[in-house]
Design a protein around this motif. Structure first.
Motif, PDB file in Angstrom:
ATOM      1  N   VAL A  14      -9.916 -11.778  34.313  1.00 17.65           N
ATOM      2  CA  VAL A  14      -9.375 -12.974  34.972  1.00 17.65           C
ATOM      3  C   VAL A  14     -10.496 -13.978  35.231  1.00 17.65           C
ATOM      4  O   VAL A  14     -10.357 -15.179  34.954  1.00 17.65           O
ATOM      5  CB  VAL A  14      -8.667 -12.580  36.288  1.00 17.65           C
ATOM      6  CG1 VAL A  14      -8.337 -13.819  37.097  1.00 17.65           C
ATOM      7  CG2 VAL A  14      -7.400 -11.807  35.987  1.00 17.65           C
ATOM      8  N   ILE A  15     -11.662 -13.486  35.732  1.00 13.22           N
ATOM      9  CA  ILE A  15     -12.755 -14.423  36.034  1.00 13.22           C
ATOM     10  C   ILE A  15     -13.305 -15.035  34.760  1.00 13.22           C
ATOM     11  O   ILE A  15     -13.655 -16.223  34.728  1.00 13.22           O
ATOM     12  CB  ILE A  15     -13.858 -13.707  36.844  1.00 13.22           C
ATOM     13  CG1 ILE A  15     -13.304 -13.243  38.183  1.00 13.22           C
ATOM     14  CG2 ILE A  15     -15.025 -14.642  37.099  1.00 13.22           C
ATOM     15  CD1 ILE A  15     -14.297 -12.510  39.025  1.00 13.22           C
ATOM     16  N   LEU A  17     -11.567 -15.736  32.120  1.00  7.90           N
ATOM     17  CA  LEU A  17     -10.614 -16.784  31.738  1.00  7.90           C
ATOM     18  C   LEU A  17     -10.847 -18.042  32.573  1.00  7.90           C
ATOM     19  O   LEU A  17     -10.845 -19.167  32.043  1.00  7.90           O
ATOM     20  CB  LEU A  17      -9.178 -16.293  31.911  1.00  7.90           C
ATOM     21  CG  LEU A  17      -8.661 -15.381  30.802  1.00  7.90           C
ATOM     22  CD1 LEU A  17      -7.252 -14.911  31.125  1.00  7.90           C
ATOM     23  CD2 LEU A  17      -8.667 -16.125  29.477  1.00  7.90           C
ATOM     24  N   LEU A  18     -11.051 -17.863  33.891  1.00  2.96           N
ATOM     25  CA  LEU A  18     -11.317 -19.019  34.757  1.00  2.96           C
ATOM     26  C   LEU A  18     -12.585 -19.737  34.311  1.00  2.96           C
ATOM     27  O   LEU A  18     -12.633 -20.970  34.257  1.00  2.96           O
ATOM     28  CB  LEU A  18     -11.455 -18.565  36.214  1.00  2.96           C
ATOM     29  CG  LEU A  18     -10.158 -18.209  36.938  1.00  2.96           C
ATOM     30  CD1 LEU A  18     -10.461 -17.624  38.301  1.00  2.96           C
ATOM     31  CD2 LEU A  18      -9.302 -19.453  37.088  1.00  2.96           C
ATOM     32  N   LEU A  19     -13.631 -18.943  33.977  1.00  2.00           N
ATOM     33  CA  LEU A  19     -14.886 -19.543  33.514  1.00  2.00           C
ATOM     34  C   LEU A  19     -14.653 -20.362  32.246  1.00  2.00           C
ATOM     35  O   LEU A  19     -15.173 -21.476  32.109  1.00  2.00           O
ATOM     36  CB  LEU A  19     -15.914 -18.443  33.231  1.00  2.00           C
ATOM     37  CG  LEU A  19     -16.709 -17.924  34.408  1.00  2.00           C
ATOM     38  CD1 LEU A  19     -17.523 -16.719  33.993  1.00  2.00           C
ATOM     39  CD2 LEU A  19     -17.639 -19.008  34.921  1.00  2.00           C
ATOM     40  N   ALA A  21     -11.901 -21.814  31.367  1.00  3.15           N
ATOM     41  CA  ALA A  21     -11.166 -23.031  31.713  1.00  3.15           C
ATOM     42  C   ALA A  21     -12.114 -24.084  32.286  1.00  3.15           C
ATOM     43  O   ALA A  21     -12.070 -25.261  31.891  1.00  3.15           O
ATOM     44  CB  ALA A  21     -10.072 -22.697  32.725  1.00  3.15           C
ATOM     45  N   VAL A  22     -13.015 -23.666  33.200  1.00  5.51           N
ATOM     46  CA  VAL A  22     -13.956 -24.618  33.787  1.00  5.51           C
ATOM     47  C   VAL A  22     -14.876 -25.179  32.699  1.00  5.51           C
ATOM     48  O   VAL A  22     -15.209 -26.371  32.689  1.00  5.51           O
ATOM     49  CB  VAL A  22     -14.772 -23.944  34.913  1.00  5.51           C
ATOM     50  CG1 VAL A  22     -15.855 -24.870  35.418  1.00  5.51           C
ATOM     51  CG2 VAL A  22     -13.866 -23.549  36.042  1.00  5.51           C
ATOM     52  N   THR A  23     -15.278 -24.326  31.736  1.00  6.66           N
ATOM     53  CA  THR A  23     -16.151 -24.783  30.660  1.00  6.66           C
ATOM     54  C   THR A  23     -15.468 -25.851  29.824  1.00  6.66           C
ATOM     55  O   THR A  23     -16.083 -26.868  29.479  1.00  6.66           O
ATOM     56  CB  THR A  23     -16.554 -23.594  29.773  1.00  6.66           C
ATOM     57  OG1 THR A  23     -17.077 -22.576  30.608  1.00  6.66           O
ATOM     58  CG2 THR A  23     -17.579 -24.004  28.765  1.00  6.66           C
ATOM     59  N   ALA A  41     -18.833 -25.300  40.500  1.00  5.86           N
ATOM     60  CA  ALA A  41     -17.721 -24.338  40.512  1.00  5.86           C
ATOM     61  C   ALA A  41     -17.977 -23.228  39.504  1.00  5.86           C
ATOM     62  O   ALA A  41     -17.713 -22.047  39.779  1.00  5.86           O
ATOM     63  CB  ALA A  41     -16.416 -25.061  40.178  1.00  5.86           C
ATOM     64  N   TYR A  42     -18.509 -23.599  38.348  1.00  5.64           N
ATOM     65  CA  TYR A  42     -18.834 -22.609  37.309  1.00  5.64           C
ATOM     66  C   TYR A  42     -19.843 -21.593  37.841  1.00  5.64           C
ATOM     67  O   TYR A  42     -19.684 -20.384  37.647  1.00  5.64           O
ATOM     68  CB  TYR A  42     -19.388 -23.369  36.105  1.00  5.64           C
ATOM     69  CG  TYR A  42     -19.846 -22.535  34.932  1.00  5.64           C
ATOM     70  CD1 TYR A  42     -18.981 -22.253  33.888  1.00  5.64           C
ATOM     71  CD2 TYR A  42     -21.145 -22.071  34.851  1.00  5.64           C
ATOM     72  CE1 TYR A  42     -19.392 -21.513  32.814  1.00  5.64           C
ATOM     73  CE2 TYR A  42     -21.566 -21.328  33.779  1.00  5.64           C
ATOM     74  CZ  TYR A  42     -20.686 -21.051  32.758  1.00  5.64           C
ATOM     75  OH  TYR A  42     -21.112 -20.316  31.704  1.00  5.64           O
ATOM     76  N   LEU A  45     -18.165 -19.172  40.251  1.00  5.21           N
ATOM     77  CA  LEU A  45     -17.363 -18.180  39.528  1.00  5.21           C
ATOM     78  C   LEU A  45     -18.265 -17.136  38.897  1.00  5.21           C
ATOM     79  O   LEU A  45     -17.974 -15.936  38.914  1.00  5.21           O
ATOM     80  CB  LEU A  45     -16.541 -18.880  38.443  1.00  5.21           C
ATOM     81  CG  LEU A  45     -15.238 -19.513  38.885  1.00  5.21           C
ATOM     82  CD1 LEU A  45     -14.635 -20.301  37.742  1.00  5.21           C
ATOM     83  CD2 LEU A  45     -14.275 -18.439  39.332  1.00  5.21           C
ATOM     84  N   THR A  48     -19.358 -14.710  41.450  1.00  8.82           N
ATOM     85  CA  THR A  48     -18.283 -13.754  41.741  1.00  8.82           C
ATOM     86  C   THR A  48     -18.225 -12.666  40.677  1.00  8.82           C
ATOM     87  O   THR A  48     -18.087 -11.473  40.968  1.00  8.82           O
ATOM     88  CB  THR A  48     -16.940 -14.493  41.793  1.00  8.82           C
ATOM     89  OG1 THR A  48     -17.100 -15.694  42.507  1.00  8.82           O
ATOM     90  CG2 THR A  48     -15.889 -13.649  42.458  1.00  8.82           C
TER      91      THR A  48
END
Lengths: 183, 129
Positions: A14-15, A17-19, A21-23, A41-42, A45, A48
């Motif tokens: 999940v993290i 995928l979020l990374l 998206a931010v990229t 934000a990157y 994440l 985390t």
């Protein structure tokens, strides 16, 4: 009760995928202020994710240095320069080709790396067994600290040298600037 | 559950490579120097991830010794990446200072405008000589 190994894998996915998206956001956004905030934000994440990967010391450093200090440095540079980015002409094809070729070579090169999270990898079997040696040798329960400060102390000395040199460079460059401003 | 476990084997590597290559793309494709440094930071962070992924053991814990625990992550990549993060902030600070100086000297921090101005200046000097 969920299997902890499965939970770790799911959270990692999940993290990641979020990374991703931010990229995509950083690549597509125009305007430096937005890019810098997205980079913060990157980094958070990423910190985390480092906690999930059991690298707690690295996570703390990434959150304070990567997300904190580097964002402050970027914002300071934007304050001294400009937050606008030229919308300019498209130079898309050649960089995309270079990136795609690099990605293909990397995927080919990493295809026979050991599986994620398995214990029977060479990295865990070979090399200095710091986990067993740390407590008798140094008496420090945090193995990362004992490796950083004892076994690889010269590495850390070299690191401080690099940071010192970079600090001198920054000071010299900024002093010339203020000197020119006065004259 | 098997699907996710099977996917994980490749997903971590491919996602890391995607983050890395995205940073490389920003460094090459964008002419703005601050944006280039943002791309370089992206690239750097994904290399940290590349180093830390193999050190992880599923179900293990952070390398802080305790009698209750038996399985720990490998501490060596953590130490190397700690050093890399601190060195990375040094180079970033130096790069941003250079951008500030370039902006003051040229009035712009777009790569192609700087090259155009340098080219024009070289042309003038050629005419005088």
């Amino acid at each position: 009760m969920m299997d902890p190994a499965f939970a770790e894998q799911a959270i990692t996915l999940v993290i990641l995928l979020l990374l991703a998206a931010v990229t995509v956001g950083i690549v597509r956004v125009r305007g430096l202020f937005a890019a810098v905030v997205l980079l913060g934000a990157y980094s958070f994440l990423m910190a985390t994710l480092f906690v999930v990967l059991d690298a707690v010391d690295v996570a703390m450093t990434e959150a304070s240095v990567g997300a904190g200090i580097s964002t402050v440095l970027f914002l300071g540079a934007l304050y001294l320069t400009d937050t606008k980015e030229a919308t300019g002409k498209a130079r898309e094809l050649a960089p995309l080709a270079v990136a795609a070729i690099t990605a293909a070579v990397l995927i080919w090169g990493m295809s026979d790396l050991p599986e994620f999270g398995s214990a029977d990898q060479p990295i865990h079997a070979k090399g200095a067994d710091y986990l067993a040696r740390s407590l008798p040798d140094t008496g420090i329960p945090n193995v990362v600290t004992s490796v950083l400060a004892s076994y690889r102390g010269f590495d850390t000395l070299g690191e401080t040298t690099v940071v010192f040199t970079a600090g001198i460079g920054v000071l010299v460059l900024l002093r010339r600037r203020s000197g020119q401003g006065k004259s | 559950m098997n699907l996710i476990t099977g996917l994980m084997a490749d997903a971590t590597n491919i996602a890391t490579i995607f983050l890395m290559v995205a940073g490389l793309y920003v460094v090459i494709a964008r002419g703005n120097m601050v944006k280039k440094l943002v791309g370089l930071s992206l690239f750097q962070s994904s290399v940290y991830l590349l180093y830390l992924l193999p050190g992880k053991i599923l179900g293990g814990s952070a390398p802080i010794l305790d009698p209750k625990l038996t399985v720990y992550a490998n501490p060596l990549p953590h130490v190397l990446i700690l050093t890399a993060i601190v060195v990375g902030i040094g180079t970033l600070a130096l790069g941003l200072t250079l951008v500030v100086r370039i902006k003051e000297a040229y009035g712009t921090f777009e790569e192609d405008e700087i090259i155009a101005r340098d080219g024009a200046k070289a042309g003038e000097q050629g005419d005088v000589a």
